[in-house]
Scaffold this motif. Structure first.
Motif, PDB file in Angstrom:
ATOM      1  N   PHE A  31      -0.451   6.614   9.569  1.00 28.28           N
ATOM      2  CA  PHE A  31      -1.625   5.771   9.766  1.00 28.28           C
ATOM      3  C   PHE A  31      -1.294   4.377   9.255  1.00 28.28           C
ATOM      4  CE2 PHE A  31      -5.828   4.139   8.393  1.00 28.28           C
ATOM      5  CZ  PHE A  31      -6.422   4.112   9.633  1.00 28.28           C
ATOM      6  N   ILE A  32      -1.363   3.397  10.149  1.00 24.72           N
ATOM      7  CA  ILE A  32      -1.010   2.016   9.824  1.00 24.72           C
ATOM      8  C   ILE A  32      -2.295   1.197   9.823  1.00 24.72           C
ATOM      9  CG2 ILE A  32       0.323  -0.009  10.521  1.00 24.72           C
ATOM     10  CD1 ILE A  32       2.218   2.035  11.993  1.00 24.72           C
ATOM     11  N   GLU A  33      -2.734   0.823   8.633  1.00 24.21           N
ATOM     12  CA  GLU A  33      -3.991   0.092   8.472  1.00 24.21           C
ATOM     13  C   GLU A  33      -3.692  -1.399   8.326  1.00 24.21           C
ATOM     14  OE1 GLU A  33      -7.892   0.191   5.545  1.00 24.21           O
ATOM     15  OE2 GLU A  33      -6.428   1.805   5.418  1.00 24.21           O
ATOM     16  N   GLY A  34      -4.085  -2.163   9.343  1.00 21.67           N
ATOM     17  CA  GLY A  34      -3.786  -3.592   9.361  1.00 21.67           C
ATOM     18  C   GLY A  34      -4.312  -4.342   8.152  1.00 21.67           C
ATOM     19  N   ASP A  35      -5.503  -3.987   7.673  1.00 12.74           N
ATOM     20  CA  ASP A  35      -6.048  -4.681   6.508  1.00 12.74           C
ATOM     21  C   ASP A  35      -5.179  -4.479   5.269  1.00 12.74           C
ATOM     22  OD1 ASP A  35      -8.130  -5.674   7.993  1.00 12.74           O
ATOM     23  OD2 ASP A  35      -9.667  -4.382   7.100  1.00 12.74           O
ATOM     24  N   LEU A  36      -4.577  -3.302   5.146  1.00 15.98           N
ATOM     25  CA  LEU A  36      -3.690  -3.067   4.000  1.00 15.98           C
ATOM     26  C   LEU A  36      -2.443  -3.940   4.100  1.00 15.98           C
ATOM     27  CD1 LEU A  36      -3.911   0.778   3.360  1.00 15.98           C
ATOM     28  CD2 LEU A  36      -5.013  -1.083   2.117  1.00 15.98           C
ATOM     29  N   TRP A  40      -0.889  -6.992   1.479  1.00 20.36           N
ATOM     30  CA  TRP A  40       0.444  -7.058   0.884  1.00 20.36           C
ATOM     31  C   TRP A  40       0.828  -8.480   0.510  1.00 20.36           C
ATOM     32  CZ3 TRP A  40       3.859  -3.590   4.548  1.00 20.36           C
ATOM     33  CH2 TRP A  40       3.479  -2.252   4.400  1.00 20.36           C
ATOM     34  N   ILE A  41       0.186  -9.454   1.144  1.00 21.96           N
ATOM     35  CA  ILE A  41       0.493 -10.854   0.813  1.00 21.96           C
ATOM     36  C   ILE A  41      -0.086 -11.132  -0.572  1.00 21.96           C
ATOM     37  CG2 ILE A  41       0.142 -13.273   1.429  1.00 21.96           C
ATOM     38  CD1 ILE A  41      -0.116 -12.328   4.369  1.00 21.96           C
ATOM     39  N   VAL A  42       0.772 -11.460  -1.514  1.00 21.97           N
ATOM     40  CA  VAL A  42       0.347 -11.645  -2.902  1.00 21.97           C
ATOM     41  C   VAL A  42      -0.269 -13.025  -3.116  1.00 21.97           C
ATOM     42  CG1 VAL A  42       1.139 -11.702  -5.309  1.00 21.97           C
ATOM     43  CG2 VAL A  42       2.069  -9.991  -3.723  1.00 21.97           C
ATOM     44  N   THR A  43       0.398 -14.061  -2.648  1.00 21.61           N
ATOM     45  CA  THR A  43      -0.157 -15.406  -2.742  1.00 21.61           C
ATOM     46  C   THR A  43      -0.024 -16.073  -1.390  1.00 21.61           C
ATOM     47  OG1 THR A  43       1.948 -16.336  -3.499  1.00 21.61           O
ATOM     48  CG2 THR A  43       0.364 -15.706  -5.206  1.00 21.61           C
ATOM     49  N   GLY A  44      -1.005 -16.881  -1.031  1.00 28.70           N
ATOM     50  CA  GLY A  44      -0.980 -17.601   0.241  1.00 28.70           C
ATOM     51  C   GLY A  44      -1.626 -16.852   1.385  1.00 28.70           C
ATOM     52  N   GLY A  45      -2.206 -15.706   1.108  1.00 22.90           N
ATOM     53  CA  GLY A  45      -2.860 -14.943   2.167  1.00 22.90           C
ATOM     54  C   GLY A  45      -4.147 -15.612   2.623  1.00 22.90           C
ATOM     55  N   VAL A  46      -4.353 -15.617   3.931  1.00 19.12           N
ATOM     56  CA  VAL A  46      -5.581 -16.152   4.523  1.00 19.12           C
ATOM     57  C   VAL A  46      -6.125 -15.071   5.446  1.00 19.12           C
ATOM     58  CG1 VAL A  46      -6.616 -17.994   5.895  1.00 19.12           C
ATOM     59  CG2 VAL A  46      -4.674 -18.510   4.402  1.00 19.12           C
ATOM     60  N   GLN A  59      -1.261 -15.603  10.408  1.00 23.93           N
ATOM     61  CA  GLN A  59      -1.128 -14.373   9.638  1.00 23.93           C
ATOM     62  C   GLN A  59      -1.624 -13.157  10.422  1.00 23.93           C
ATOM     63  OE1 GLN A  59      -2.275 -14.680   5.497  1.00 23.93           O
ATOM     64  NE2 GLN A  59      -1.338 -16.706   5.347  1.00 23.93           N
ATOM     65  N   ILE A  60      -2.603 -13.347  11.297  1.00 29.83           N
ATOM     66  CA  ILE A  60      -3.021 -12.256  12.180  1.00 29.83           C
ATOM     67  C   ILE A  60      -1.840 -11.849  13.061  1.00 29.83           C
ATOM     68  CG2 ILE A  60      -4.429 -11.707  14.217  1.00 29.83           C
ATOM     69  CD1 ILE A  60      -6.684 -13.413  12.885  1.00 29.83           C
ATOM     70  N   ARG A  61      -1.153 -12.813  13.658  1.00 31.92           N
ATOM     71  CA  ARG A  61       0.002 -12.531  14.513  1.00 31.92           C
ATOM     72  C   ARG A  61       1.120 -11.842  13.726  1.00 31.92           C
ATOM     73  NH1 ARG A  61      -3.051 -12.792  17.718  1.00 31.92           N
ATOM     74  NH2 ARG A  61      -3.709 -14.453  19.053  1.00 31.92           N
ATOM     75  N   LEU A  62       1.367 -12.331  12.510  1.00 28.56           N
ATOM     76  CA  LEU A  62       2.376 -11.709  11.648  1.00 28.56           C
ATOM     77  C   LEU A  62       2.001 -10.255  11.358  1.00 28.56           C
ATOM     78  CD1 LEU A  62       4.863 -11.879   9.746  1.00 28.56           C
ATOM     79  CD2 LEU A  62       3.283 -12.735   7.985  1.00 28.56           C
ATOM     80  N   ASN A  63       0.750 -10.019  11.042  1.00 25.68           N
ATOM     81  CA  ASN A  63       0.261  -8.675  10.744  1.00 25.68           C
ATOM     82  C   ASN A  63       0.450  -7.766  11.958  1.00 25.68           C
ATOM     83  OD1 ASN A  63      -1.365  -6.383  10.169  1.00 25.68           O
ATOM     84  ND2 ASN A  63      -2.671  -7.597   8.831  1.00 25.68           N
ATOM     85  N   MET A  64       0.043  -8.243  13.126  1.00 21.82           N
ATOM     86  CA  MET A  64       0.180  -7.443  14.346  1.00 21.82           C
ATOM     87  C   MET A  64       1.652  -7.104  14.618  1.00 21.82           C
ATOM     88  SD  MET A  64      -2.733  -9.433  16.604  1.00 21.82           S
ATOM     89  CE  MET A  64      -2.048  -8.968  18.162  1.00 21.82           C
TER      90      MET A  64
END
Length: 184
Positions: A31-36, A40-46, A59-64
């Protein structure tokens, strides 16, 4: 070819609960949960829907892309990946299709309606913390995504109105209708 399941819907639609239950029905699954992954981004996450919008989009594109890399890796090892993420546009869906080329992609859109989602989200701890930071629950903050979701993806994959369905019953519908979920 290995199956990959993409469970979508607006936040609060039941993606995580149904996705985990769906994964549990397969012999070998992940199970791959995109929100998790975003977490994982510790600093600089948006986070999606926050500022700066261009960085949130990147970051959405990176996550996908990372979801798809994980899904490919697990599929190659004999697991059935189930991905949980908000996908509201054909462009986003096409990005998944491109990154998962060679795998059988199944799209399930959970669509209980934004009123149901707002009601569900009002009682969730995660949503209460969000309200303290942003003044709205997650359901209220993201309810506007229902419009683009319907406009862009209606008729693509398997759509389920799960407003009155228990999570296990939702998974029963998914598995009974798996042919409708397959997208070419």
């Amino acid at each position: 070819m290995a199956d990959v399941w993409l469970i979508s819907g607006i936040p609060g639609a039941g993606k995580t609960t149904a996705g985990r239950l769906l994964a549990a029905r397969f012999e070998r699954s992940v199970f791959i949960e995109g929100d998790l992954l975003q977490g994982w981004i510790v600093t600089g996450g948006v986070w999606p829907g926050t500022e700066p919008a261009d960085e949130a989009s990147s970051q959405i594109r990176l996550n996908m892309r990372n979801q798809c890399l994980l899904a490919r890796s697990y599929a190659a090892a004999g697991f059935t990946p189930v991905i949980d993420y908000v996908v509201v546009s054909r462009a986003d869906l096409e990005e998944y299709r491109r990154h998962l080329d060679g795998l059988v992609l199944h799209l399930v859109v959970l669509h209980p309606g934004k009123r149901v989602v707002i009601g569900r989200e009002a009682d969730r701890e995660k949503s209460r913390r969000h309200k303290l930071r942003h003044g709205l629950t997650i359901g209220e903050h993201y309810a506007h995504l229902e419009g683009p979701l319907v406009a862009e993806l209606a008729g693509v994959g398997l759509w389920i109105d799960n407003a009155a369905l228990a999570p296990a019953a939702t998974v029963d519908v998914i598995l009974a209708s798996r042919g409708q979920a397959r997208i070419e």
